[in-house]
Design a protein around this motif. Structure first.
Motif, PDB file in Angstrom:
ATOM      1  N   THR B  10       5.541   5.804  -8.977  1.00 35.88           N
ATOM      2  CA  THR B  10       4.880   6.516  -7.889  1.00 35.88           C
ATOM      3  C   THR B  10       5.950   7.139  -7.003  1.00 35.88           C
ATOM      4  O   THR B  10       6.831   6.432  -6.516  1.00 35.88           O
ATOM      5  CB  THR B  10       4.003   5.554  -7.059  1.00 35.88           C
ATOM      6  N   GLU B  14       3.725  10.271  -2.443  1.00 35.90           N
ATOM      7  CA  GLU B  14       2.491   9.540  -2.752  1.00 35.90           C
ATOM      8  C   GLU B  14       2.526   8.147  -2.153  1.00 35.90           C
ATOM      9  O   GLU B  14       1.513   7.666  -1.630  1.00 35.90           O
ATOM     10  CB  GLU B  14       2.319   9.458  -4.278  1.00 35.90           C
ATOM     11  N   ARG B  15       3.685   7.499  -2.223  1.00 31.99           N
ATOM     12  CA  ARG B  15       3.810   6.155  -1.640  1.00 31.99           C
ATOM     13  C   ARG B  15       3.654   6.225  -0.125  1.00 31.99           C
ATOM     14  O   ARG B  15       2.934   5.428   0.476  1.00 31.99           O
ATOM     15  CB  ARG B  15       5.178   5.550  -1.968  1.00 31.99           C
ATOM     16  N   CYS B  17       2.157   8.461   1.637  1.00 32.42           N
ATOM     17  CA  CYS B  17       0.759   8.783   1.932  1.00 32.42           C
ATOM     18  C   CYS B  17      -0.106   7.536   1.792  1.00 32.42           C
ATOM     19  O   CYS B  17      -0.942   7.233   2.640  1.00 32.42           O
ATOM     20  CB  CYS B  17       0.298   9.876   0.968  1.00 32.42           C
ATOM     21  N   HIS B  18       0.145   6.786   0.708  1.00 33.72           N
ATOM     22  CA  HIS B  18      -0.647   5.581   0.476  1.00 33.72           C
ATOM     23  C   HIS B  18      -0.530   4.618   1.649  1.00 33.72           C
ATOM     24  O   HIS B  18      -1.528   4.094   2.142  1.00 33.72           O
ATOM     25  CB  HIS B  18      -0.200   4.897  -0.821  1.00 33.72           C
ATOM     26  N   TRP B  19       0.687   4.369   2.122  1.00 37.08           N
ATOM     27  CA  TRP B  19       0.851   3.327   3.146  1.00 37.08           C
ATOM     28  C   TRP B  19       0.417   3.798   4.528  1.00 37.08           C
ATOM     29  O   TRP B  19      -0.078   3.005   5.330  1.00 37.08           O
ATOM     30  CB  TRP B  19       2.287   2.796   3.145  1.00 37.08           C
ATOM     31  N   VAL B  22      -3.140   3.265   4.378  1.00 38.68           N
ATOM     32  CA  VAL B  22      -3.488   1.848   4.497  1.00 38.68           C
ATOM     33  C   VAL B  22      -3.632   1.472   5.968  1.00 38.68           C
ATOM     34  O   VAL B  22      -4.591   0.804   6.374  1.00 38.68           O
ATOM     35  CB  VAL B  22      -2.426   0.960   3.815  1.00 38.68           C
ATOM     36  N   LEU B  68      -6.621  10.934   1.189  1.00 35.92           N
ATOM     37  CA  LEU B  68      -7.246  10.803  -0.128  1.00 35.92           C
ATOM     38  C   LEU B  68      -7.387  12.149  -0.833  1.00 35.92           C
ATOM     39  O   LEU B  68      -7.337  12.216  -2.059  1.00 35.92           O
ATOM     40  CB  LEU B  68      -8.608  10.115   0.005  1.00 35.92           C
ATOM     41  N   LEU B  71      -4.072  12.495  -2.418  1.00 32.69           N
ATOM     42  CA  LEU B  71      -3.917  11.598  -3.573  1.00 32.69           C
ATOM     43  C   LEU B  71      -4.841  12.010  -4.717  1.00 32.69           C
ATOM     44  O   LEU B  71      -4.498  11.831  -5.888  1.00 32.69           O
ATOM     45  CB  LEU B  71      -4.181  10.152  -3.152  1.00 32.69           C
ATOM     46  N   MET B 183       4.347  -0.077  -5.575  1.00 29.91           N
ATOM     47  CA  MET B 183       3.854   0.899  -4.609  1.00 29.91           C
ATOM     48  C   MET B 183       4.783   0.998  -3.398  1.00 29.91           C
ATOM     49  O   MET B 183       4.791   2.008  -2.715  1.00 29.91           O
ATOM     50  CB  MET B 183       2.425   0.518  -4.175  1.00 29.91           C
TER      51      MET B 183
END
Lengths: 297, 215
Positions: B10, B14-15, B17-19, B22, B68, B71, B183
């Motif tokens: 990843t 993207e990482r 954005c993910h966190w 979260v 999202l 992603l 991740m």
């Protein structure tokens, strides 16, 4: 801050396991009776409401009808609704209804409210907004079957008629009832008001209004503001007064069965993950599997 | 383990954005729960006062939606249904018991992850649309009250469903060791990739080594 009150029957967003303070419950249910057949539409009640509650709504526009202001607002807690209706016999009737909070026994606003204690119902039946706890979400607007609460643009809080809970608490009648020049608004115990309504309905029957009756809708458990209507069989004539108001099934579902279903789903998910982890153990990869295979090969 | 044996699964955007998502989701979900279960009204304190929570919650929700969207654009091509997914479904019991003996022809994401992907994407869409309908003071005034009632119902139902999905997602990441560090750092070990995503591992191994897994 509100004064200490120990007579709260219902409190918004509060579990039955942790009820509100309700020890002072030896109180008669009160009611306001509005006799639509006596109302002359003078709007003295609107003025008295603004006077007593220190409200001064913005001066609006005349839009060609007598309704002024044209709708309830955060600063207009009661408004006269004027409807011109032509009856079957060709006669014109000018139906005037004083609109505002009905103070339901089963209040949709209180059911929908997510903020603990922002809406309460006193032992005397009055439904009151405790505005310091209001979060401005507007759920009460959606919960109300009568389209009464309004959110202030200035402070993001919901407002509506208090039935002058402050006056009633010290033994006075609401400001609108006090000021009504024709006696169309009466106030007293709910039983007395139902009795008075019975007399008025009888008189209207005698005058040829065969369908006169009391509006005290049972779909919301009865109300603490009731109407004497000359056409009780057609309440919608009075500016769409609902025939059988009920809390919407969407609100019932959301505040009713959805909560226990969601709670069970949460417990099941958490228990499932717990037992899975303890039962199956961590899912680990043997990092040396590669070397092993390569050695074999 | 040295980085040579690791595969980039990843990428940084993207990482990140993910966190960020979260954090936003955590705050929005807890404040949402504070209104759905008023007995838990204390959870709203993650955003300060209840009034402040009510103001911030929708903005955090929109942030989650935008994250999202990004992603979705990045990951949708790995989450399309494929014939090989059937093997995962047929062996779902072994998967849940952590048995890795059989190669299941799993691509970059397994069938369960694909279901999660599409579940999250559809629920966030419901949450965004229903959330706009009930959003005061900006949008709710434009909608009739019966539609707002429906919006409140759908928003609560979709919110609960999404929180449950995310609980499952977080648990599975915790259960499958190496996923969370994957991740966080972006890298997973070769053994991890081979064991959990055999087809994806073969695909990236057959490419000329660029030190990268994805793309």
């Amino acid at each position: 801050m509100s004064m200490q009150s120990q007579d709260i029957l219902k409190r918004s967003a509060t579990s039955a396991l942790t009820p509100p303070t309700q020890v002072r419950d030896h109180k008669a249910e009160v009611a306001k009776l509005i006799d639509v057949s006596i109302c002359i539409g003078c709007k003295a009640c609107q003025v008295a409401c603004s006077e007593w509650n220190d409200l001064r709504d913005e001066v609006g526009q005349n839009v060609g009808v007598y309704d002024n202001p044209i709708d309830l607002s955060a600063k207009s807690w009661t408004v006269m609704r004027f409807d011109e209706v032509q009856q079957e016999n060709g006669r014109l009737e000018w139906l005037i209804r004083k609109d505002g909070c009905m103070h339901c026994s089963d209040p949709g606003c209180l059911k929908a409210c997510p903020s603990p204690g922002a809406i309460v119902q006193y032992a005397n039946g009055i439904v009151d907004f405790q505005s310091e706890h209001c979060i401005g979400c507007g759920y009460c607007v959606a919960g109300c079957p009568f389209n009464v609460p309004r959110i202030s643009q200035e402070d993001n809080k919901a407002y509506k008629c208090t039935l002058c809970s402050d006056r009633v608490a010290v033994g006075q009648e609401p400001a609108c009832a006090k000021t009504c020049p024709t006696g169309a608004i009466s106030f007293g115990s709910k039983a007395d008001m139902q009795h008075l309504a019975g007399q008025r309905v009888e008189e209207l029957h005698g005058r040829g209004y065969a369908n006169a009756g009391l509006y005290d809708p049972q779909g919301v458990g009865g109300t603490h503001v009731m109407y004497v209507l000359h056409h009780a069989d057609r309440p919608e004539l009075y500016h769409n007064l609902p025939r059988d108001p009920r809390i919407s099934s969407a609100i019932h579902g959301w505040k009713g069965w959805m909560k226990p279903v969601a709670a069970v789903a949460f417990f099941a998910t958490l228990a499932g993950t717990l037992f899975h982890y303890v039962g199956v153990g961590p899912n680990q990869v043997d990092e040396h599997a590669d070397d092993h295979e390569e050695t074999k090969a | 383990m040295n980085k040579r044996d690791m595969i980039l699964r990843t990428r940084f955007p993207e990482r990140a954005c993910h966190w960020v998502m979260v954090i936003c989701f955590f705050l929005a979900a807890l404040s949402g729960l504070s209104w759905f279960f008023p007995t838990l009204s204390g959870l709203g304190a993650v955003l300060g006062t209840p009034q402040m929570a009510r103001i911030l919650h929708p903005f955090l929700g929109v942030a989650v939606f935008l994250a999202l969207v990004y992603l979705f654009i990045r990951f949708v091509k790995y989450n399309l249904p494929e014939r090989e997914d059937l093997a995962w479904f047929a062996n779902v019991k072994d998967v849940l018991l952590g048995n890795h003996d059989k190669p299941l022809q799993i691509g970059k994401y397994n069938a369960g992850q694909k279901i999660l992907f599409w579940g999250i994407m559809s629920l966030i869409s419901v949450l965004l649309l229903s959330g706009l309908v009930i959003w005061r003071p900006y949008f709710a005034l434009a909608f009739p009250i019966p539609l707002i009632r429906l919006g409140l119902f759908l928003h609560a139902a979709a919110g609960i469903a999404l929180i449950l999905l995310i609980l499952g997602h977080a648990y599975l990441a915790f259960w499958v060791k190496g996923s969370i560090s994957g991740m966080v750092t972006g890298y997973v070990s070769r053994a991890w990739a081979k064991s959990h995503h055999d087809r994806w591992y073969r695909q990236i191994s057959s490419k000329p080594a660029k030190g990268e897994g994805s793309e």
